[in-house]
Design a protein around this motif. Structure first.
Motif, PDB file in Angstrom:
ATOM      1  N   ILE A 289      19.960   6.303  20.438  1.00 60.11           N
ATOM      2  CA  ILE A 289      20.747   7.330  20.882  1.00 60.11           C
ATOM      3  C   ILE A 289      21.017   7.106  22.315  1.00 60.11           C
ATOM      4  O   ILE A 289      20.324   6.627  23.155  1.00 60.11           O
ATOM      5  N   GLY A 290      22.275   7.671  22.766  1.00 56.48           N
ATOM      6  CA  GLY A 290      22.633   7.212  24.329  1.00 56.48           C
ATOM      7  C   GLY A 290      23.639   8.549  24.531  1.00 56.48           C
ATOM      8  O   GLY A 290      24.315   9.008  23.543  1.00 56.48           O
ATOM      9  N   ASP A 291      23.260   9.176  25.873  1.00 58.12           N
ATOM     10  CA  ASP A 291      24.126  10.207  26.515  1.00 58.12           C
ATOM     11  C   ASP A 291      25.342   9.617  27.100  1.00 58.12           C
ATOM     12  O   ASP A 291      25.491   8.423  27.313  1.00 58.12           O
ATOM     13  N   MET A 292      26.296  10.429  27.549  1.00 61.06           N
ATOM     14  CA  MET A 292      27.539  10.257  27.947  1.00 61.06           C
ATOM     15  C   MET A 292      27.791  10.045  29.690  1.00 61.06           C
ATOM     16  O   MET A 292      28.730  10.075  30.002  1.00 61.06           O
ATOM     17  N   ASN A 294      27.210   9.135  33.693  1.00 62.68           N
ATOM     18  CA  ASN A 294      27.311   7.973  34.296  1.00 62.68           C
ATOM     19  C   ASN A 294      26.042   7.354  34.625  1.00 62.68           C
ATOM     20  O   ASN A 294      25.576   6.068  34.367  1.00 62.68           O
ATOM     21  N   GLN A 295      25.045   8.356  34.717  1.00 65.86           N
ATOM     22  CA  GLN A 295      23.571   7.946  34.826  1.00 65.86           C
ATOM     23  C   GLN A 295      23.055   8.402  33.287  1.00 65.86           C
ATOM     24  O   GLN A 295      22.530   9.436  33.335  1.00 65.86           O
ATOM     25  N   PHE A 296      23.243   7.286  32.563  1.00 66.90           N
ATOM     26  CA  PHE A 296      22.749   7.634  31.183  1.00 66.90           C
ATOM     27  C   PHE A 296      21.502   7.367  30.775  1.00 66.90           C
ATOM     28  O   PHE A 296      20.624   6.649  31.590  1.00 66.90           O
ATOM     29  N   HIS A 297      21.038   7.913  29.625  1.00 61.30           N
ATOM     30  CA  HIS A 297      19.840   7.725  29.035  1.00 61.30           C
ATOM     31  C   HIS A 297      19.860   7.112  27.855  1.00 61.30           C
ATOM     32  O   HIS A 297      20.936   7.413  26.890  1.00 61.30           O
ATOM     33  N   TYR A 298      18.984   6.196  27.261  1.00 63.59           N
ATOM     34  CA  TYR A 298      18.843   5.588  26.044  1.00 63.59           C
ATOM     35  C   TYR A 298      17.897   5.780  25.552  1.00 63.59           C
ATOM     36  O   TYR A 298      16.569   5.616  26.077  1.00 63.59           O
ATOM     37  N   TYR A 299      17.592   5.946  24.252  1.00 65.57           N
ATOM     38  CA  TYR A 299      16.258   6.158  23.413  1.00 65.57           C
ATOM     39  C   TYR A 299      16.320   5.882  21.903  1.00 65.57           C
ATOM     40  O   TYR A 299      17.417   5.842  21.547  1.00 65.57           O
TER      41      TYR A 299
END
Length: 466
Positions: A289-292, A294-299
């Motif tokens: 999963i990744g959000d959109m 600029n300072q994004f999270h991945y999990y």
């Protein structure tokens, strides 16, 4: 500025503090492989047809592919610490097909060859998987794809299209109150266990006849007659050809030292979820999963049902120093823990067992570049910018093509022939990068609206990312 969802719905400080209590500051992946083989330190002077400097994914793939191409070729691999110790053992384990750091970056920079780059990327991922099967490398490979999720209304607008998943549909995949919508790229990305992958690749390289050395950092590179000599503290290797795979560490080729900078990324790993906790979030299809932002999270979720949660902070330290002291940044870990429980409030009470940081080699074009030196005897690649797990295998083939003097589909690519602009030197780099980081954060608080600095960098094809 408008607060983000992670600020509006932040959990109490007591939840954050309790979740990090007792966690250890070291990469989970390397802890989780148990006893690993150790390899000798290079001592004395050696000869080889090919010497590879750097024992992460790029160096290991180069060693394996070199022996597969020419089994009789003598190959030596030098690692300054232990195999996979740096970025290769500290990443999230997202093995993506993209060799251009995503579609938008690829289409913007190389529109005329993007379809070819995509095809080569898919071929590379297929061959990656086939290699694992051929050699029996069990690295928890799961080709589950990636969910891209919108967590702010302006991000939802950008996702609308034929693959659009509404809030109801995306939350049926993984249940988070922050998810407004999303889409699922199904066969383009696999999840892997980076520690097991490193161990497996090193095993295979050794079985193919590669001579492996750890704790043997390269100190110098010089031309010697028709070959090259790589020197270490206790020995040297003289070889006809050299491949440099040193990632975020200073290149032995001085002219390229400003073409990458080390950016520190931070990660948390949870304890295993109970069946009830897992049921509360769903995630039956085990996607990344990744959000959109600029300072994004991945999990992502591991085979043992732990959750890795990383990203957001991308930190550049003055003079581009890579130092173990930067691996531990409490403010980043606390921020990640807060964002984790905003994402999954139903998991409050879960603890993190591991927290860690590490340097990523960022380039101004967001993906790797490839170059030759010393009349074609030395090949170098760097600048993967956080998407190197899969792309390093493609890069290994490019480097071997180039150092062997082959004219191939890969070497004819404009992406391969071009070298990105360097970053500015210090003392200019640090304040410039901080200004970019500030601007990116501001954009995330202004519905994605980019200021003049970011628009200028976009127009020039330059950037900063992890």
């Amino acid at each position: 500025m408008k607060p983000t969802v992670f600020e509006r719905l932040a959990p109490p400080d007591s939840v954050i503090k309790a979740s990090l209590e007792g966690s250890v500051n070291r990469p989970f992946w390397l802890d989780d492989v148990g006893e690993r083989p150790s390899y000798p330190t290079l001592q004395g002077d050696e000869q080889a047809d090919l010497v590879i400097v750097g024992g992460g994914f790029l160096g290991l793939w180069t060693a394996i592919l070199a022996k597969e191409r020419e089994p009789q070729r003598s190959v030596i691999l030098l690692e300054g610490h232990s195999f996979g110790w740096s970025a290769s053992g500290r990443n999230g384990g997202f093995c993506d097909h993209s060799i251009t750091h995503g579609e938008e970056n690829g289409r913007t920079r190389w529109p005329e060859e993007f379809d070819q780059l995509e095809a080569l990327g898919h071929q590379n991922l297929d061959e990656f998987e086939a290699t694992l099967k051929r050699y029996g490398i069990d690295c928890d490979f799961e080709r589950t794809g990636v969910l891209t999720v919108a967590v702010e209304p302006y991000q939802d607008e950008a996702l609308r299209g034929p693959d659009y998943l509404s809030a109801e549909r995306i939350r049926a995949e993984v249940d988070s109150p922050t998810f407004l919508s999303g889409h699922w790229r199904r066969n383009t990305t696999a999840m892997v266990h980076p520690g097991k992958l490193v161990v497996g690749l090193a095993r295979v390289a050794g079985q193919l006849g590669v001579r492996l050395f750890e704790n043997s950092p390269a100190k110098g590179l010089q031309e010697v007659g028709k070959g090259m000599r790589v020197s270490t503290a206790e020995g040297s290797v003289t070889a006809g050809r050299v491949v440099l795979a040193t990632n975020a560490f200073p290149s032995l080729l001085m002219r390229y030292r400003l073409h990458t900078i080390p950016v520190y990324d931070y990660v948390l790993m949870s304890e295993p979820l109970s069946p009830a906790q897992l049921a509360s979030i769903g995630w039956k299809n085990r996607q990344g999963i990744g959000d959109m932002a600029n300072q994004f999270h991945y999990y992502r979720i591991t085979r043992s049902n732990r959750i890795l949660f990383g990203g957001y902070d991308a930190v550049y330290y003055f003079c581009g120093t890579v130092d173990p002291k930067y691996d531990n940044r409490p403010v980043s870990f606390e921020k990640l823990a807060s964002h984790f429980f905003t994402t999954f409030p139903q998991l409050q009470g879960l603890r993190f067992t591991h927290r860690w940081g590490g340097a990523i080699d960022t380039s101004t074009r967001f993906c790797a570049f490839y170059t030759l030196a010393f009349g074609g005897k030395v090949a170098y690649a760097a600048g993967f910018t956080g998407l190197g797990v899969g792309a390093t295998r493609f890069a290994a083939n490019v480097l071997l093509d180039k150092v062997e003097g082959r004219d191939t589909e890969r070497t004819r690519l404009r992406m391969v022939r071009e070298v990105p602009l360097p970053f500015p030197p210090e003392p200019i780099a640090y304040p410039t990068i901080q200004a970019v980081r500030w601007s990116l954060n501001r954009a995330d608080h202004r519905d994605g609206k980019r200021n003049l600095l970011l628009r200028t960098l976009d127009a020039l094809g330059l950037g900063f990312d992890s």
